[in-house]
Design a protein around this motif. Structure first.
Motif, short mmCIF file in Angstrom:
data_model
loop_
_atom_site.label_atom_id
_atom_site.label_comp_id
_atom_site.label_asym_id
_atom_site.label_seq_id
_atom_site.Cartn_x
_atom_site.Cartn_y
_atom_site.Cartn_z
N LEU A 245 9.75 -56.50 -7.38
CA LEU A 245 10.77 -57.50 -7.03
C LEU A 245 10.17 -58.46 -6.02
N ILE A 246 10.25 -59.75 -6.31
CA ILE A 246 9.81 -60.78 -5.37
C ILE A 246 10.94 -61.76 -5.13
N VAL A 247 10.97 -62.32 -3.94
CA VAL A 247 11.98 -63.32 -3.58
C VAL A 247 11.40 -64.69 -3.84
N THR A 248 11.99 -65.44 -4.75
CA THR A 248 11.50 -66.78 -5.07
C THR A 248 12.19 -67.86 -4.25
N LEU A 249 13.38 -67.57 -3.76
CA LEU A 249 14.10 -68.53 -2.91
C LEU A 249 14.94 -67.75 -1.92
N LEU A 250 14.62 -67.91 -0.64
CA LEU A 250 15.33 -67.19 0.41
C LEU A 250 16.41 -68.09 0.99
N GLN A 251 17.67 -67.76 0.69
CA GLN A 251 18.80 -68.57 1.14
C GLN A 251 19.63 -67.86 2.20
N SER A 252 19.60 -66.56 2.23
CA SER A 252 20.53 -65.82 3.09
C SER A 252 20.11 -65.80 4.55
N GLN A 253 18.82 -65.99 4.81
CA GLN A 253 18.32 -65.93 6.18
C GLN A 253 17.58 -67.22 6.49
N GLN A 254 18.31 -68.16 7.05
CA GLN A 254 17.74 -69.47 7.35
C GLN A 254 18.15 -69.94 8.74
N VAL A 255 17.32 -70.82 9.28
CA VAL A 255 17.57 -71.44 10.58
C VAL A 255 17.73 -72.94 10.37
N SER A 256 18.69 -73.54 11.06
CA SER A 256 18.89 -74.99 10.99
C SER A 256 18.09 -75.67 12.09
N VAL A 257 17.31 -76.70 11.71
CA VAL A 257 16.55 -77.49 12.67
C VAL A 257 17.07 -78.92 12.60
N ASN B 131 9.54 -68.65 24.15
CA ASN B 131 9.26 -68.86 22.73
C ASN B 131 9.96 -67.75 21.94
N LEU B 132 11.27 -67.89 21.85
CA LEU B 132 12.12 -66.79 21.38
C LEU B 132 12.00 -66.58 19.88
N GLU B 133 12.19 -65.33 19.49
CA GLU B 133 12.22 -64.99 18.07
C GLU B 133 13.58 -65.38 17.50
N LEU B 134 13.57 -66.06 16.36
CA LEU B 134 14.80 -66.58 15.77
C LEU B 134 15.33 -65.65 14.69
N SER B 135 16.64 -65.77 14.48
CA SER B 135 17.31 -64.98 13.44
C SER B 135 18.15 -65.90 12.58
N SER B 136 18.66 -65.34 11.49
CA SER B 136 19.45 -66.13 10.54
C SER B 136 20.61 -66.83 11.22
N ASN B 137 20.83 -68.11 10.84
CA ASN B 137 21.92 -68.96 11.30
C ASN B 137 21.75 -69.47 12.73
N ASP B 138 20.60 -69.24 13.35
CA ASP B 138 20.32 -69.91 14.62
C ASP B 138 20.21 -71.41 14.38
N VAL B 139 20.49 -72.18 15.42
CA VAL B 139 20.41 -73.65 15.33
C VAL B 139 19.45 -74.16 16.40
N VAL B 140 18.44 -74.92 15.98
CA VAL B 140 17.47 -75.53 16.88
C VAL B 140 17.74 -77.03 16.89
N TYR B 141 17.97 -77.58 18.08
CA TYR B 141 18.28 -79.01 18.19
C TYR B 141 17.33 -79.67 19.18
N VAL B 142 16.62 -80.70 18.71
CA VAL B 142 15.69 -81.43 19.56
C VAL B 142 16.36 -82.71 20.04
N GLU B 143 16.53 -82.82 21.34
CA GLU B 143 17.19 -83.98 21.94
C GLU B 143 16.33 -85.23 21.77
N ARG B 144 17.00 -86.38 21.77
CA ARG B 144 16.26 -87.65 21.85
C ARG B 144 15.65 -87.78 23.24
N ALA B 145 14.49 -88.34 23.32
CA ALA B 145 13.83 -88.50 24.61
C ALA B 145 14.67 -89.40 25.52
N PRO B 146 14.70 -89.12 26.82
CA PRO B 146 15.44 -89.99 27.75
C PRO B 146 14.84 -91.39 27.77
#
Length: 262
Positions: free
Chosen positions: A94-106, A171-186
């Protein structure tokens, strides 16, 4: 150049990280998998895991694989084929061709915002590297939003400080459904008698003299005397101050350069 060097380091970390093998990925709803049984091509199947965490497999019917590692799902399907009397000692792959259940939003100021799979152990810098790194308009601060045991937390990480200090505790380890947001520079704004009026990136510990340089320097009619800064205080009230060349510029300051009288 500073940002290029920073993200070269991040990319190197991403490629050198010890990721888990595919067999360790936990399956979940939405994942697309491909299953094959050695010597039995009729049992080959490519399907999506249902919202209930199950798949329908030839001969044995519904199989609950949600929450199982890929290797565990292989053993379960093999066991069901054997106990059902269909095959003797089947070899299931069994191989996973598309991983949808464990994702992080950037999100925010990255080169390629989107959702990225957690296919093994992924840290903050790993995911940012996958997203192409911080974009030209991005700042040094990254906000990480995580939900653990029903509680949502928000944490700000200074990437430049982390890289300069070599302290990767953030440099934290991420898990499913975490959200990473990069601010606009001041930013700060400069207008009046300068070569290039407009808004510019506010660098760390930037002085008025450096702000003038960002604006291309004084115009032929400009003067260093009487430079003023319009700035909002903590209450939001707009104030105006006389500025010296070594004064520090703050976020959203508006620097005004007067015309020389002579």
């Amino acid at each position: 150049m500073k940002k290029i060097a920073l993200w070269l380091m991040a990319l190197m970390m991403a490629f050198n990280v010890n990721t888990a093998a595919a067999a360790d990925i936990l399956l979940g709803p939405g994942d697309v998998i491909k299953v094959s049984v050695f010597g039995n091509p009729d049992l080959s199947l490519e399907t999506r895991v249902s919202q209930t965490g199950s798949i329908s497999f030839p001969l044995i019917g519904e199989v609950a694989i949600g929450g199982l590692a890929a290797s565990e799902a292989e053993k379960k399907i093999a066991s069901m084929l054997e106990t059902g009397g269909f095959l003797r000692k089947p070899q299931v792959n069994l191989i996973v061709t598309l991983l949808q259940s464990q994702q992080v939003s950037v999100l925010g100021q990255v080169t390629r915002p989107g959702r990225y799979p957690i296919d093994g152990t992924r840290t903050l810098t790993d995911i940012l590297a996958l997203a192409g790194g911080v974009g030209p308009e991005g700042g040094d601060i990254v906000t990480l939003v995580r939900t653990r045991e029903g509680k949502t937390t928000k944490e700000s990480i200074d990437l430049v400080d982390m890289m300069r200090s070599g302290d990767f505790n953030k440099n934290l380890e991420l898990s499913s459904n975490d959200v990473v947001y990069v601010e606009r520079a001041p930013r700060f704004y400069i207008y009046g008698e300068v070569q290039r009026a407009g808004f510019f990136r506010l660098e760390r510990d930037m002085t008025v003299l450096q702000a003038l340089s960002a604006g291309g320097g004084l115009s032929p009619r400009g003067t260093e005397r009487g430079i003023r800064i319009k700035r909002r205080d903590a209450s939001g009230k707009l104030t105006e101050i006389n500025a010296k060349m070594d004064d520090l510029v703050q976020v959203d300051d508006v620097v005004f350069v007067k015309e020389s009288m002579f």
